[in-house]
Scaffold this motif. Sequence first.
Motif, PDB file in Angstrom:
ATOM      1  N   CYS A   3       0.853  -1.186   0.000  1.00 18.88           N
ATOM      2  CA  CYS A   3       0.000   0.000   0.000  1.00 18.88           C
ATOM      3  C   CYS A   3       0.886   1.232   0.000  1.00 18.88           C
ATOM      4  N   HIS A   4       0.532   2.188  -0.821  1.00 17.36           N
ATOM      5  CA  HIS A   4       1.302   3.419  -0.963  1.00 17.36           C
ATOM      6  C   HIS A   4       1.312   4.254   0.329  1.00 17.36           C
ATOM      7  N   LEU A   5       0.309   4.059   1.191  1.00 18.27           N
ATOM      8  CA  LEU A   5       0.209   4.841   2.425  1.00 18.27           C
ATOM      9  C   LEU A   5       0.753   4.118   3.644  1.00 18.27           C
ATOM     10  N   CYS A   6       0.262   2.900   3.913  1.00 19.56           N
ATOM     11  CA  CYS A   6       0.643   2.211   5.157  1.00 19.56           C
ATOM     12  C   CYS A   6       1.739   1.183   4.964  1.00 19.56           C
ATOM     13  N   LEU A   7       2.082   0.877   3.732  1.00 13.64           N
ATOM     14  CA  LEU A   7       3.134  -0.075   3.357  1.00 13.64           C
ATOM     15  C   LEU A   7       2.819  -1.529   3.689  1.00 13.64           C
ATOM     16  N   CYS A  18      -6.794   1.603   4.260  1.00 12.29           N
ATOM     17  CA  CYS A  18      -6.484   3.025   4.048  1.00 12.29           C
ATOM     18  C   CYS A  18      -7.626   3.734   3.317  1.00 12.29           C
ATOM     19  N   LEU A  19      -8.237   3.047   2.343  1.00 15.46           N
ATOM     20  CA  LEU A  19      -9.370   3.652   1.634  1.00 15.46           C
ATOM     21  C   LEU A  19     -10.534   3.930   2.582  1.00 15.46           C
ATOM     22  N   SER A  20     -10.739   3.045   3.548  1.00 20.38           N
ATOM     23  CA  SER A  20     -11.894   3.220   4.446  1.00 20.38           C
ATOM     24  C   SER A  20     -11.571   4.054   5.686  1.00 20.38           C
ATOM     25  N   THR A  21     -10.308   4.408   5.880  1.00 20.89           N
ATOM     26  CA  THR A  21      -9.960   5.235   7.051  1.00 20.89           C
ATOM     27  C   THR A  21      -9.384   6.579   6.602  1.00 20.89           C
ATOM     28  N   PHE A  22      -8.143   6.585   6.193  1.00 21.39           N
ATOM     29  CA  PHE A  22      -7.466   7.828   5.814  1.00 21.39           C
ATOM     30  C   PHE A  22      -8.106   8.498   4.599  1.00 21.39           C
ATOM     31  N   LEU A  23      -8.652   7.687   3.699  1.00 21.59           N
ATOM     32  CA  LEU A  23      -9.156   8.217   2.431  1.00 21.59           C
ATOM     33  C   LEU A  23     -10.676   8.201   2.340  1.00 21.59           C
ATOM     34  N   THR A  24     -11.342   8.284   3.471  1.00 23.75           N
ATOM     35  CA  THR A  24     -12.796   8.415   3.441  1.00 23.75           C
ATOM     36  C   THR A  24     -13.131   9.767   2.825  1.00 23.75           C
ATOM     37  N   PRO A  25     -13.856   9.778   1.713  1.00 24.56           N
ATOM     38  CA  PRO A  25     -14.174  11.057   1.062  1.00 24.56           C
ATOM     39  C   PRO A  25     -15.079  11.926   1.934  1.00 24.56           C
ATOM     40  N   THR A  26     -14.833  13.207   1.887  1.00 18.91           N
ATOM     41  CA  THR A  26     -15.712  14.180   2.543  1.00 18.91           C
ATOM     42  C   THR A  26     -16.197  15.130   1.448  1.00 18.91           C
ATOM     43  N   PRO A  27     -17.290  14.744   0.758  1.00 21.54           N
ATOM     44  CA  PRO A  27     -17.769  15.568  -0.360  1.00 21.54           C
ATOM     45  C   PRO A  27     -18.080  16.997   0.070  1.00 21.54           C
ATOM     46  N   HIS A  69     -13.400   5.247  -5.902  1.00 22.91           N
ATOM     47  CA  HIS A  69     -13.717   5.484  -4.488  1.00 22.91           C
ATOM     48  C   HIS A  69     -14.516   6.773  -4.283  1.00 22.91           C
ATOM     49  N   THR A  70     -14.380   7.717  -5.192  1.00 27.79           N
ATOM     50  CA  THR A  70     -15.050   9.016  -5.036  1.00 27.79           C
ATOM     51  C   THR A  70     -16.124   9.236  -6.097  1.00 27.79           C
ATOM     52  N   PHE A  71     -15.720   9.447  -7.346  1.00 25.40           N
ATOM     53  CA  PHE A  71     -16.655   9.786  -8.416  1.00 25.40           C
ATOM     54  C   PHE A  71     -17.725   8.706  -8.591  1.00 25.40           C
ATOM     55  N   TYR A  72     -17.287   7.454  -8.706  1.00 29.99           N
ATOM     56  CA  TYR A  72     -18.216   6.348  -8.919  1.00 29.99           C
ATOM     57  C   TYR A  72     -19.215   6.253  -7.771  1.00 29.99           C
ATOM     58  N   GLU A  73     -18.714   6.282  -6.535  1.00 27.78           N
ATOM     59  CA  GLU A  73     -19.592   6.171  -5.370  1.00 27.78           C
ATOM     60  C   GLU A  73     -20.534   7.373  -5.262  1.00 27.78           C
ATOM     61  N   PHE A  74     -20.046   8.551  -5.593  1.00 21.56           N
ATOM     62  CA  PHE A  74     -20.869   9.768  -5.562  1.00 21.56           C
ATOM     63  C   PHE A  74     -21.995   9.690  -6.585  1.00 21.56           C
TER      64      PHE A  74
END
Length: 190
Positions: A3-7, A18-27, A69-74
């Motif tokens: 993983c690019h963030l947590c390794l 990481c997608l569900s914690t650090f990268l949770t979108p805040t529209p 993770h963002t556009f599609y889900e939005f």
Amino acid sequence: MRCHLCLKLSWQPLCKTCLSTFLTPTPAFRILKDGLRVYSFYRYSDIAPLLHTKHTFVGAKIFAQLGRHTFYEFLKTFELPKGIYALPIDDHIRHGYSHSAILAKATKPYLTPLYGSLRAQNHKSYSGKSRAFREANKRDFRITCKEGMDVILIDDIITTGSTLKEAHKALQELGVHVLFALVLADAKEG
């Protein structure tokens, strides 16, 4: 791969944790002076290292993951009629791939990506440049959309909004209806 963030070991460049914690979108959104509504999902400072991968091999995969993770889900939250196009801003391939085209692809099946239809004729880099520089060096878009089309503009970052405003104006002059814009990050903090 890690993983690019947590390794931690991961099948993707960004792990599910990481997608569900650090990268949770805040529209969030802002409305530009010309009336264009721009939806964003992160503050620039929160994902800047990920955005800076856009000219690397792993960046293509990171942008694809962030787009889903963002556009599609939005877009899943809307009941959009058929016939709306995702229009990436300047999707010309300069460094192996186009990050805006990858983001537009993430809008499928809710939108139909329309590649190569909004290309800048001015190839100057706007990264880190002032509003005055951006206004003095217009993108000079070449547009191949048809009159009456409904589009959603797609880009990675909004800073001053000058690129989106210029694209919006040029499209309106041709009779193209811009519904709103989607960007990953907003560099305007606060």
